[in-house]
Design a protein around this motif. Structure first.
Motif, PDB file in Angstrom:
ATOM      1  N   THR A 110      36.616  31.297  40.350  1.00 33.36           N
ATOM      2  CA  THR A 110      35.288  31.492  40.938  1.00 33.36           C
ATOM      3  C   THR A 110      35.355  32.450  42.128  1.00 33.36           C
ATOM      4  O   THR A 110      34.507  33.348  42.269  1.00 33.36           O
ATOM      5  CB  THR A 110      34.699  30.146  41.376  1.00 33.36           C
ATOM      6  N   ILE A 111      36.345  32.290  42.964  1.00 34.96           N
ATOM      7  CA  ILE A 111      36.491  33.187  44.120  1.00 34.96           C
ATOM      8  C   ILE A 111      36.758  34.616  43.660  1.00 34.96           C
ATOM      9  O   ILE A 111      36.177  35.572  44.186  1.00 34.96           O
ATOM     10  CB  ILE A 111      37.608  32.672  45.052  1.00 34.96           C
ATOM     11  N   VAL A 112      37.623  34.767  42.659  1.00 38.42           N
ATOM     12  CA  VAL A 112      37.934  36.109  42.157  1.00 38.42           C
ATOM     13  C   VAL A 112      36.694  36.755  41.546  1.00 38.42           C
ATOM     14  O   VAL A 112      36.393  37.934  41.813  1.00 38.42           O
ATOM     15  CB  VAL A 112      39.094  36.046  41.128  1.00 38.42           C
ATOM     16  N   ILE A 113      35.938  36.025  40.756  1.00 40.25           N
ATOM     17  CA  ILE A 113      34.733  36.582  40.125  1.00 40.25           C
ATOM     18  C   ILE A 113      33.697  36.952  41.184  1.00 40.25           C
ATOM     19  O   ILE A 113      33.074  38.023  41.103  1.00 40.25           O
ATOM     20  CB  ILE A 113      34.161  35.585  39.090  1.00 40.25           C
ATOM     21  N   CYS A 114      33.507  36.094  42.174  1.00 36.56           N
ATOM     22  CA  CYS A 114      32.534  36.407  43.234  1.00 36.56           C
ATOM     23  C   CYS A 114      32.956  37.653  44.012  1.00 36.56           C
ATOM     24  O   CYS A 114      32.118  38.499  44.351  1.00 36.56           O
ATOM     25  CB  CYS A 114      32.386  35.224  44.182  1.00 36.56           C
TER      26      CYS A 114
END
Length: 139
Positions: A110-114
């Protein structure tokens, strides 16, 4: 009715003894019966794993073994209860570890996608600002 008042007693100390004299030393032996601790069935942990983190149905298997351990304990088979409780504990550990790893992976993804989406929107905004076409044309 008030309790009677008694005068305070003052008793002077006769002396200080660091150890008992040899002739009055009495050796006492105490026998403690150590009963084995009843085996744990880990039913609460199994319920939590079953309800909240049930990867690969490990929580269900742990719950089943916990119930079997409790049944064996009630029946008086402590060795069987210990075996089932140990199996339930291992299954609970695996279910908890797999669930924790899954949660960590989801958080990292999730952090990488955001971060990637934020960078892409910034790149698109920069392209629009430097575009030779005027998108704010009002004719």
């Amino acid at each position: 009715m008030n309790p009677p008042c008694y005068p305070a007693e003052n008793v002077p100390l006769q002396g200080r003894y660091d150890r008992l004299p040899e002739e009055s030393a009495v050796i006492q032996h105490t026998t403690v019966n150590m009963t084995p601790e009843p085996p744990k069935d880990h039913i609460i942990w199994s319920l939590c794993c079953f309800l909240y983190s049930n990867p690969c149905c490990l929580g269900l298997a742990a719950l089943i073994f916990s119930i079997k351990a409790r049944d064996r304990k009630v029946a008086g088979d402590l060795e069987g209860a210990r075996h089932y409780g140990s199996t339930a504990r291992c299954l609970n550990i695996w279910a908890t570890v797999l669930f924790s790893i899954t949660v960590l992976i989801v958080i990292i993804i999730t952090i990488v996608i955001c971060t990637l989406l934020y960078q892409q929107t910034q790149a698109i905004r920069d392209r629009i600002r430097t575009s030779p076409y005027d998108f704010n044309y009002r004719g």
